[in-house]
Design an enzyme around this catalytic site. Structure first.
Site, PDB file in Angstrom:
ATOM      1  N   GLU A 110       0.835  -1.211   0.000  1.00 37.26           N
ATOM      2  CA  GLU A 110       0.000   0.000   0.000  1.00 37.26           C
ATOM      3  C   GLU A 110       0.865   1.255   0.000  1.00 37.26           C
ATOM      4  OE1 GLU A 110      -1.410   1.799   3.405  1.00 37.26           O
ATOM      5  OE2 GLU A 110      -1.074   0.091   4.719  1.00 37.26           O
TER       6      GLU A 110
ATOM      7  N   LYS B 200      -3.928  -1.742  14.164  1.00 38.19           N
ATOM      8  CA  LYS B 200      -3.168  -0.727  14.895  1.00 38.19           C
ATOM      9  C   LYS B 200      -3.637  -0.634  16.343  1.00 38.19           C
ATOM     10  CE  LYS B 200      -3.580   2.039  11.374  1.00 38.19           C
ATOM     11  NZ  LYS B 200      -3.387   1.445  10.058  1.00 38.19           N
TER      12      LYS B 200
HETATM   13  N1  PSU Z   1      -0.213   0.479   8.656  1.00 36.55           N
HETATM   14  C1  PSU Z   1       0.816   1.271   9.057  1.00 36.55           C
HETATM   15  N2  PSU Z   1       0.694   2.623   8.848  1.00 36.55           N
HETATM   16  C2  PSU Z   1      -0.411   3.177   8.231  1.00 36.55           C
HETATM   17  C3  PSU Z   1      -1.496   2.337   7.815  1.00 36.55           C
HETATM   18  C4  PSU Z   1      -1.330   0.987   8.054  1.00 36.55           C
HETATM   19  O1  PSU Z   1       1.825   0.771   9.593  1.00 36.55           O
HETATM   20  O2  PSU Z   1      -0.473   4.408   8.041  1.00 36.55           O
HETATM   21  C5  PSU Z   1      -2.722   2.925   7.115  1.00 36.55           C
HETATM   22  C6  PSU Z   1      -3.353   1.879   6.207  1.00 36.55           C
HETATM   23  O3  PSU Z   1      -3.377   2.443   4.907  1.00 36.55           O
HETATM   24  C7  PSU Z   1      -4.757   1.692   6.736  1.00 36.55           C
HETATM   25  C8  PSU Z   1      -5.042   3.075   7.225  1.00 36.55           C
HETATM   26  O4  PSU Z   1      -5.658   1.276   5.738  1.00 36.55           O
HETATM   27  O5  PSU Z   1      -3.817   3.384   7.921  1.00 36.55           O
HETATM   28  C9  PSU Z   1      -6.288   3.108   8.087  1.00 36.55           C
HETATM   29  O6  PSU Z   1      -6.813   4.398   8.067  1.00 36.55           O
HETATM   30  P1  PSU Z   1      -8.308   4.669   8.579  1.00 36.55           P
HETATM   31  O7  PSU Z   1      -8.257   4.318  10.042  1.00 36.55           O
HETATM   32  O8  PSU Z   1      -8.547   6.128   8.312  1.00 36.55           O
HETATM   33  O9  PSU Z   1      -9.214   3.782   7.778  1.00 36.55           O
END
Ligand code: PSU
Ligand code: MN
Length: 316
Positions: A35, A169
């Site tokens: 990604e 996360k």
């Molecule tokens: N994993 C990481 N760092 C990130 C992300 C994932 O180590 O920044 C990103 C991914 O792209 C994931 C996003 O889809 O954070 C989630 O964002 P949100 O909570 O706005 O959906």
């Protein structure tokens, strides 16, 4: 001009594959999707460019071809060249694109980095089965007030792709996210562990029902998913960061509490909350959370390469 015109229906906007990725898919060489949100919005500059290159190299070292995904000037791309990777890392105007943002971005000719949901969708459309990332999005703490649940979950409930991650996360409500994964019918395998990993931490404190110990075992589950048929759900391979690279759990808990309070005070919501919390942790742990994050991502991407290799072997 890459933006879509209004002169009636068009053919499907299939993602544009780099030559290397197109050749690899045609020859059934293993491919791993990566990604771009983690690069553009999840890591500090200029380190992020170095990391983007390093992750691609780790995939290559595992015997697979990397396919970094992004939307550039309205074109969804799977596999970026050197200049395109630089642009993702350096262009501050790049948006953050989840699945639902792809169509407006295409129509507007916009550029953006793709999240897990945007990446998984485009990668699966391109025929890629394995995807390596850091930590999934999920249910945010305080869900009862704001109902913030990452679109990663619902997209993975309807997309046949294997996502290698260090769990979800730890800034999230992890037990609630695990419940949602169960409800949505998304399979979760602990890799070498019966504990669900905690992103920066080796163990989130939650158990996981299924444990696998080798790339072939993951490929066997993927094959069984296909043999069963039914709706096209993803498979999550939850791969813990090595204990020696995890963030000190006490420091993690303390700084995360401060980060959540700061987000609340500053009224940060929506797409901005995840990057805000990750950046806050990096700053207030003196970079230690960043190192743990990178160690997790490196391990995941290497494992994704090995799983893609087992998968390609199986489908020969
Ligand atoms: N994993 C990481 N760092 C990130 C992300 C994932 O180590 O920044 C990103 C991914 O792209 C994931 C996003 O889809 O954070 C989630 O964002 P949100 O909570 O706005 O959906
Ligand atoms: Mn959100």
């Amino acid at each position: 001009m890459s933006s879509l015109s209004t002169d009636g229906p068009r053919a499907v906007a299939a993602p544009a594959l780099s030559d290397e990725v197109a050749d690899a898919l045609a020859a059934r060489v293993p491919v791993v999707a990566l990604e771009s949100t983690i690069i553009a919005h999840g890591l500090p500059r200029p380190r992020n460019l170095q990391v983007a290159r390093e992750l691609e190299q780790i995939v290559r070292d595992a015997g697979a071809v990397p396919a970094t995904v992004a939307v550039l000037d309205g074109v969804p791309r799977v596999g970026l060249d050197k200049d395109q990777v630089e642009r993702v890392a350096q262009d501050p105007s790049l948006r953050k694109l989840g699945f639902r943002d792809l169509a407006p971005a295409l129509a507007a000719g916009a550029s953006g980095a793709t999240t897990v949901s945007g990446t998984a969708f485009l990668a699966a459309r391109a025929g890629i089965r394995v995807f390596g990332t850091g930590g999934l999005g999920g249910v945010h703490r305080g869900w009862t007030e704001v109902q913030d649940e990452s679109a990663d979950l619902s997209l993975l409930a309807r997309t046949r792709i294997t996502v290698v991650c260090a769990g979800v996360k730890s800034i999230l409500d992890v037990p609630a996210t695990l419940q949602r994964l169960e409800t949505l019918g998304i399979g979760v395998l602990g890799y070498g562990t019966d504990r669900f990993p905690g992103f920066y931490l080796t163990d989130s404190g939650e158990p996981v029902d299924w444990t696998v110990r080798a790339p072939d075992e993951v490929a066997a589950v993927m094959a069984a998913q296909d043999a069963l048929g039914g709706h096209e759900s993803a498979l999550i391979v939850a791969n813990p960061v090595a204990a020696e690279h995890q963030l000190d759990p006490e420091l993690h808990d303390r700084v995360l509490a401060q980060a959540l309070a700061a987000a609340d005070r500053e009224g940060v919501t929506g797409q901005a909350i995840t990057p805000f919390l990750l950046a806050y942790l990096t700053e207030h742990t003196g970079g230690a959370s960043l190192e743990a994050n990178l160690a997790a991502v490196r391990g995941n991407v290497a494992l994704a390469g090995a799983i893609a290799a087992s998968w390609a072997e199986r489908s020969r």
